[in-house]
Design a protein around this motif. Structure first.
Motif, PDB file in Angstrom:
ATOM      1  N   TYR A  34      13.933  -1.952 -13.908  1.00 25.21           N
ATOM      2  CA  TYR A  34      12.805  -1.608 -13.048  1.00 25.21           C
ATOM      3  C   TYR A  34      11.501  -1.978 -13.752  1.00 25.21           C
ATOM      4  CZ  TYR A  34      16.260   1.166 -10.549  1.00 25.21           C
ATOM      5  OH  TYR A  34      17.364   1.566  -9.851  1.00 25.21           O
ATOM      6  N   LEU A  35      10.491  -2.308 -12.940  1.00 23.51           N
ATOM      7  CA  LEU A  35       9.162  -2.564 -13.489  1.00 23.51           C
ATOM      8  C   LEU A  35       8.510  -1.217 -13.798  1.00 23.51           C
ATOM      9  CD1 LEU A  35       6.948  -4.688 -14.119  1.00 23.51           C
ATOM     10  CD2 LEU A  35       6.069  -4.277 -11.803  1.00 23.51           C
ATOM     11  N   TYR A  36       8.154  -1.023 -15.059  1.00 26.55           N
ATOM     12  CA  TYR A  36       7.557   0.240 -15.486  1.00 26.55           C
ATOM     13  C   TYR A  36       6.081   0.265 -15.081  1.00 26.55           C
ATOM     14  CZ  TYR A  36       5.762   3.847 -18.675  1.00 26.55           C
ATOM     15  OH  TYR A  36       5.150   4.956 -19.209  1.00 26.55           O
ATOM     16  N   THR A  37       5.701   1.232 -14.251  1.00 31.02           N
ATOM     17  CA  THR A  37       4.328   1.280 -13.731  1.00 31.02           C
ATOM     18  C   THR A  37       3.494   2.409 -14.330  1.00 31.02           C
ATOM     19  OG1 THR A  37       5.092   2.606 -11.839  1.00 31.02           O
ATOM     20  CG2 THR A  37       4.982   0.203 -11.553  1.00 31.02           C
ATOM     21  N   PRO A 106       5.887  -8.840 -18.806  1.00 28.38           N
ATOM     22  CA  PRO A 106       6.263  -7.640 -18.047  1.00 28.38           C
ATOM     23  C   PRO A 106       6.778  -6.509 -18.942  1.00 28.38           C
ATOM     24  CG  PRO A 106       7.902  -9.359 -17.764  1.00 28.38           C
ATOM     25  CD  PRO A 106       6.760  -9.992 -18.475  1.00 28.38           C
ATOM     26  N   VAL A 107       6.498  -5.291 -18.501  1.00 21.12           N
ATOM     27  CA  VAL A 107       6.998  -4.100 -19.190  1.00 21.12           C
ATOM     28  C   VAL A 107       8.023  -3.440 -18.275  1.00 21.12           C
ATOM     29  CG1 VAL A 107       6.389  -1.879 -20.204  1.00 21.12           C
ATOM     30  CG2 VAL A 107       4.783  -3.797 -20.362  1.00 21.12           C
ATOM     31  N   TYR A 108       9.276  -3.377 -18.737  1.00 15.47           N
ATOM     32  CA  TYR A 108      10.369  -2.824 -17.928  1.00 15.47           C
ATOM     33  C   TYR A 108      10.726  -1.413 -18.391  1.00 15.47           C
ATOM     34  CZ  TYR A 108      10.951  -7.675 -16.402  1.00 15.47           C
ATOM     35  OH  TYR A 108      10.744  -8.923 -15.893  1.00 15.47           O
ATOM     36  N   LEU A 109      11.375  -0.687 -17.497  1.00 10.00           N
ATOM     37  CA  LEU A 109      11.806   0.676 -17.805  1.00 10.00           C
ATOM     38  C   LEU A 109      12.744   0.699 -19.008  1.00 10.00           C
ATOM     39  CD1 LEU A 109      11.822   3.683 -17.036  1.00 10.00           C
ATOM     40  CD2 LEU A 109      13.767   3.183 -15.519  1.00 10.00           C
ATOM     41  N   THR A 139      12.441  10.733 -14.085  1.00  9.25           N
ATOM     42  CA  THR A 139      12.174   9.336 -13.751  1.00  9.25           C
ATOM     43  C   THR A 139      12.240   9.149 -12.240  1.00  9.25           C
ATOM     44  OG1 THR A 139      13.190   8.639 -15.820  1.00  9.25           O
ATOM     45  CG2 THR A 139      12.843   6.945 -14.161  1.00  9.25           C
ATOM     46  N   ILE A 140      11.207   8.486 -11.690  1.00 11.95           N
ATOM     47  CA  ILE A 140      11.159   8.212 -10.259  1.00 11.95           C
ATOM     48  C   ILE A 140      11.268   6.707 -10.060  1.00 11.95           C
ATOM     49  CG2 ILE A 140       9.756   8.390  -8.174  1.00 11.95           C
ATOM     50  CD1 ILE A 140       8.419  10.839  -9.407  1.00 11.95           C
ATOM     51  N   LYS A 142      11.754   3.471  -7.331  1.00  8.95           N
ATOM     52  CA  LYS A 142      11.606   3.075  -5.936  1.00  8.95           C
ATOM     53  C   LYS A 142      11.196   1.613  -5.871  1.00  8.95           C
ATOM     54  CE  LYS A 142       9.251   4.362  -1.634  1.00  8.95           C
ATOM     55  NZ  LYS A 142       8.227   5.249  -1.019  1.00  8.95           N
ATOM     56  N   ASN A 143      11.926   0.849  -5.050  1.00 11.70           N
ATOM     57  CA  ASN A 143      11.591  -0.568  -4.821  1.00 11.70           C
ATOM     58  C   ASN A 143      11.417  -1.345  -6.130  1.00 11.70           C
ATOM     59  OD1 ASN A 143      11.579  -0.099  -2.024  1.00 11.70           O
ATOM     60  ND2 ASN A 143       9.392   0.453  -2.053  1.00 11.70           N
ATOM     61  N   LYS A 144      12.373  -1.187  -7.014  1.00  8.68           N
ATOM     62  CA  LYS A 144      12.390  -1.921  -8.289  1.00  8.68           C
ATOM     63  C   LYS A 144      11.231  -1.531  -9.198  1.00  8.68           C
ATOM     64  CE  LYS A 144      14.921  -4.844  -9.163  1.00  8.68           C
ATOM     65  NZ  LYS A 144      16.194  -4.783  -9.928  1.00  8.68           N
ATOM     66  N   LYS A 145      10.585  -0.408  -8.894  1.00  7.25           N
ATOM     67  CA  LYS A 145       9.524   0.103  -9.760  1.00  7.25           C
ATOM     68  C   LYS A 145       9.900   1.493 -10.226  1.00  7.25           C
ATOM     69  CE  LYS A 145       5.746  -2.322  -7.381  1.00  7.25           C
ATOM     70  NZ  LYS A 145       4.463  -2.137  -6.649  1.00  7.25           N
ATOM     71  N   ALA A 146       9.402   1.873 -11.420  1.00  4.29           N
ATOM     72  CA  ALA A 146       9.749   3.181 -11.969  1.00  4.29           C
ATOM     73  C   ALA A 146       8.545   3.802 -12.662  1.00  4.29           C
ATOM     74  CB  ALA A 146      10.905   3.063 -12.945  1.00  4.29           C
ATOM     75  N   THR A 147       8.386   5.106 -12.437  1.00  2.46           N
ATOM     76  CA  THR A 147       7.381   5.881 -13.168  1.00  2.46           C
ATOM     77  C   THR A 147       8.097   7.042 -13.846  1.00  2.46           C
ATOM     78  OG1 THR A 147       6.912   7.253 -11.227  1.00  2.46           O
ATOM     79  CG2 THR A 147       5.530   5.307 -11.574  1.00  2.46           C
ATOM     80  N   ILE A 148       7.500   7.562 -14.905  1.00  6.55           N
ATOM     81  CA  ILE A 148       8.090   8.687 -15.638  1.00  6.55           C
ATOM     82  C   ILE A 148       7.110   9.847 -15.598  1.00  6.55           C
ATOM     83  CG2 ILE A 148       8.997   9.497 -17.847  1.00  6.55           C
ATOM     84  CD1 ILE A 148       9.594   6.583 -18.544  1.00  6.55           C
ATOM     85  N   ASN A 149       7.597  11.011 -15.161  1.00  8.61           N
ATOM     86  CA  ASN A 149       6.782  12.220 -15.147  1.00  8.61           C
ATOM     87  C   ASN A 149       7.208  13.117 -16.306  1.00  8.61           C
ATOM     88  OD1 ASN A 149       5.532  11.338 -12.824  1.00  8.61           O
ATOM     89  ND2 ASN A 149       6.889  12.470 -11.447  1.00  8.61           N
ATOM     90  N   TYR A 150       6.272  13.383 -17.199  1.00  5.10           N
ATOM     91  CA  TYR A 150       6.549  14.276 -18.327  1.00  5.10           C
ATOM     92  C   TYR A 150       5.970  15.642 -18.015  1.00  5.10           C
ATOM     93  CZ  TYR A 150       7.599  10.031 -20.989  1.00  5.10           C
ATOM     94  OH  TYR A 150       8.137   8.841 -21.433  1.00  5.10           O
ATOM     95  N   THR A 151       6.770  16.679 -18.189  1.00  5.13           N
ATOM     96  CA  THR A 151       6.329  18.052 -17.993  1.00  5.13           C
ATOM     97  C   THR A 151       6.233  18.717 -19.364  1.00  5.13           C
ATOM     98  OG1 THR A 151       7.397  18.175 -15.830  1.00  5.13           O
ATOM     99  CG2 THR A 151       6.816  20.262 -16.888  1.00  5.13           C
ATOM    100  N   VAL A 152       5.048  19.238 -19.678  1.00  4.22           N
ATOM    101  CA  VAL A 152       4.791  19.781 -21.011  1.00  4.22           C
ATOM    102  C   VAL A 152       4.380  21.244 -20.904  1.00  4.22           C
ATOM    103  CG1 VAL A 152       3.519  19.490 -23.162  1.00  4.22           C
ATOM    104  CG2 VAL A 152       3.996  17.500 -21.729  1.00  4.22           C
ATOM    105  N   SER A 153       5.003  22.079 -21.732  1.00  2.00           N
ATOM    106  CA  SER A 153       4.646  23.497 -21.796  1.00  2.00           C
ATOM    107  C   SER A 153       4.120  23.806 -23.195  1.00  2.00           C
ATOM    108  CB  SER A 153       5.879  24.357 -21.492  1.00  2.00           C
ATOM    109  OG  SER A 153       5.567  25.728 -21.587  1.00  2.00           O
TER     110      SER A 153
END
Length: 775
Positions: A34-37, A106-109, A139-140, A142-153
């Motif tokens: 996936y393309l890392y966005t 390009p930067v990939y997942l 990790t989300i 969609k359509n060959k793209k990926a984002t990463i959500n980090y949850t920090v406490s």
């Protein structure tokens, strides 16, 4: 088709193109990847304020790796260029440049190390005092793209409850205790590892000022105890047990050796041992030895460069001052320094300075072509000779010889070519030559400067002049931010050599409104007095807000005119020449706002006042102000604006008259942005004018009045800057928005702007080509 339909079609077309360009990059993504966005940070914790959460988000996000491909309005044009450009066969050429310089890999997942980023977030949080921090991810895709959500406490941040410093009786412990009151570690402040590191550097710097040359920040340890009080820490600052003994000792300077002609290609230790025992070594004074076999320098040049004396405790300030002053002499290409232990039991070392001289002499020849706003073109040739050790005391001597020709290539004035030939000589000593003592602890060497110059100028069909100039003064810098330039005396003497019959007739014609101005040009002039300028700048600092200020004070014959009782209607003379009497000041203030890494807002304001009095009714033309041109109000040619509402279109004189004034106001605002690599762009607005203090026949509307605000000229434009590292080539296109000599009520001309009109472009669009930024 209606106008609304056309606009909707354009919108749909633009949207379609945007979607195609946005999706086109995904077709190059390998199967299974996936393309890392990018990544987002979500902070959980009721104990944190919004401001604290925002700051933490920014801090954590800066640590994450890798960074996603750059985007613009949701598109990634650089990535697209990389993808569509085939593999270059050679490491040069257009294809290689497009793919590797313009394009972006390009930067990939698959290249994102998520566990590493989680550790990075937690470690960063712990370094900021959040000892119970935890982080997770999602990790989300969609359509060959990926984002990463980090949850920090982060939970609760620990604060400092107590700070302890050494209390032992050792020498180094006592010295650390002496500087403990300036500690960066403060009670009730959050724990921060970066502050602890800075505290170690502070202690090391303090000890370096007290002779502990061999001490190092790593010899300090700060012990953290978080068990005493909940969510609080005690800090204990101490010297490590395994610190070498040499680092705990204070060292003093024994002997000082200066190698004035050091050869970098030879063995340093061998040269040192051979020279110290040879007959070439001269004991200059007080345990200072100079090794200069070829007698290139007089030892006195080190008087104000060496800040160490035999018997002094080592300190870093004097160490750096000595090196900086030796470098700022301008005579040495390389300056090296070394300390060698000479008596370990007495804690003494010798200081060695290895100086490699520059080439003293240089000759430069320059040829240039030019044109100006008065329909002149021409050329100039310059010979410049420099000697950086003229009297064997690091004196800088410069001699220049120049000749120039300007010839008229158009315009509605009578043609008269301009010939100039002249020379200038300057000698600068790296010290203050005065009957008083001048002490400066600055890293910059104060200087004394003497200049003399002569120019012969001839305007065919008009006149020729001799111009002599001489000055004596001082230059010194308090530090890197503040600089002073004081000319104790600056003398200019101008005398005519020849005046044509036609010019004499015009300047003696009582019906000629410009007769006075023509006459003043060829009158003998004597200008003498002090000139002082002060410069303050922070523009070299990596800050968001930076400033530049330069103030100038120019005085001529003030005391002389007072003593002689000079008046304009009863002019006094020196050797038969009336002298100019005036006071002039100018202030140049600039402000720079860094918006981000690629854009900046720059503003400038200039205000100047030149007041003739006593022996002078008018300011000498060479000392007046003018505006317009490539570094001023760019929508108007140089010296063709003002004074006031004076309209140059009504001038029926056969001569060109530079439009100058006694009062100057100018303001500039410019937005600068980097487009790509070496190419920068700018959008700017310039405003200002000059005015006369006294009415001048031939310049109606030129005197400063209460309507000065309505006489401000305004121009705007866009420009490109080509940054080639060694120089910046600037092109600015500007056009007037407000013309002060138009009728009142019609001076703003927004309604006349028409870039499609060829005649409008010819009359209004101004191209300025210059080197460097305008301010």
């Amino acid at each position: 088709m209606s106008k609304l339909s056309k606009q909707l079609n354009k919108l749909v077309f633009a949207t379609t193109i945007g979607l195609v360009a946005g999706c086109s990059n995904t077709k190059f993504v390998p199967n299974g990847d996936y393309l890392y966005t990018g990544a987002s940070i979500n902070i959980i914790g009721d104990s944190l304020t919004k401001s604290e959460k925002s700051k933490l988000k920014t801090t954590f996000k800066e640590q994450l790796t890798p960074k996603p491909n750059k985007s613009f309005l949701g598109l990634r044009p650089k990535l697209y260029i990389y993808n569509i450009t085939g593999k270059p066969k050679k490491e040069k050429g257009l294809k290689h440049w497009l793919k590797n310089k313009v394009g972006e890999k390009p930067v990939y997942l698959s290249s994102v190390d998520i566990p590493f980023n989680l550790d990075l977030i937690e470690n960063t949080g712990e370094n900021l005092g959040y000892f119970n921090i935890s982080a997770s991810f999602d990790t989300i895709k969609k359509n060959k793209k990926a984002t990463i959500n980090y949850t920090v406490s982060p939970r609760t941040q620990y604060v400092i409850e107590k700070v302890s410093f050494p209390t032992d009786s050792t020498l180094i412990g006592q010295e650390i205790a002496k500087i403990a009151d300036r500690s960066l570690l403060k009670v009730n402040q959050p724990f921060n590892l970066n502050v602890i590191k800075a505290e170690r550097e502070r202690i090391d710097a303090g000890l370096k000022e007290r002779g502990f040359y061999y001490f190092d920040p790593d010899n300090i340890i700060v012990q953290v105890d978080s068990t005493v009080t909940k969510h609080k820490v005690d800090l204990n600052v101490k010297v490590k047990d395994n610190t070498p003994e040499i680092a705990k000792d204070q060292y003093t300077i024994d002997k000082i050796y200066i190698f004035s002609d050091f050869n970098l290609r030879r063995n340093q230790r061998e040269q040192r041992m051979r020279s110290v025992t040879s007959n070439d070594t001269l004991l200059w004074r007080d345990n200072i030895y100079v090794i200069d076999p070829k007698k290139k320098f007089r030892p006195q040049i080190y008087d104000r460069a060496l800040y160490f004396k035999s018997g002094d405790f080592y300190n870093r300030t004097n160490h750096n001052l000595t090196l900086n002053r030796l470098i700022n002499l301008g005579t040495f290409k390389f300056v090296k320094n070394q300390f060698v232990v000479s008596d370990s039991s007495a804690h003494k070392f010798d200081a060695y300075y290895y100086l490699t001289p520059n080439d003293f002499k240089s000759l430069r020849f320059e040829v240039l072509g030019k044109s100006n706003s008065a329909s002149y073109a021409g050329g100039e040739a310059n010979f410049n000779w420099r000697h950086k050790n003229f009297l064997k005391g690091a004196e800088l001597f410069t001699a220049s010889l120049y000749t120039a020709l300007d010839f008229q290539v158009g315009g509605n004035k009578e043609a008269n070519n301009i010939y100039r030939i002249g020379s200038k000589f300057s000698l600068m000593w790296p010290r203050i030559i005065a009957p008083f003592n001048f002490h400066s602890s600055s890293a910059f060497v104060p200087k004394t400067r003497v200049e003399v110059g002569y120019e012969y100028q001839k305007r065919t069909k008009q006149y020729s002049l001799h111009n002599f100039n001489g000055s004596f003064g001082y230059l010194w810098k308090e530090n890197a931010l503040r600089e002073h330039d004081l000319k104790i005396i600056d003398i200019t003497y101008v005398t005519p050599d020849w005046v044509s019959e036609e010019y004499q007739k015009d300047m003696n014609d009582s019906s000629n409104k410009n007769a006075d101005a023509l006459r003043r040009v060829v009158e003998k002039q004597l200008i003498f007095g002090p000139v002082y300028s002060y410069t303050y700048t922070t523009t070299m600092l990596p800050k968001e807000h930076t400033f530049y200020y330069r103030g100038l004070l120019d005085l001529s014959a003030n005391l002389t005119g007072l003593i002689m009782g000079a008046k304009a209607d009863d002019q006094k003379s020196i050797l038969g020449v009336p002298f100019s009497q005036y006071a002039k000041m100018e202030h140049d203030f600039r402000y720079y706002l860094k918006l981000n890494d690629k854009s900046q807002l720059a503003a400038r304001f200039i205000g100047g006042l030149a007041y003739p009095y006593g022996n002078s009714e008018y300011m000498p033309f060479s000392k007046q102000f003018f505006v317009g041109g490539s570094n001023s109000i760019r929508a108007f040619r140089a010296r063709t604006l003002g004074p006031g509402s004076y309209d140059p279109r009504n001038d029926r004189s056969k001569y060109f008259h530079d439009q100058a004034g006694d009062v100057k106001l100018e303001a500039n605002l410019e937005y600068r942005a980097n487009i790509v690599s070496f190419l920068n762009a700018a959008v700017f607005v310039d405003a200002g004018n000059v005015w006369l203090l006294n009415d001048q026949e031939g310049k109606p509307g030129g005197k400063l009045s209460k309507e000065w605000l309505s006489e401000i000229a305004v121009g705007a434009g866009v420009g490109l800057r080509f940054d080639f590292s060694i120089l910046i080539l600037r092109t600015d296109f500007a056009f007037p928005l407000r013309v002060p000599y138009y009728p009142k009520g019609d001076r703003w001309n927004f309604n006349e702007i028409d870039f499609r009109d060829k005649q409008w472009r010819k009359d209004n669009l101004m191209l300025n080509i210059a080197i460097g930024y305008p301010f």
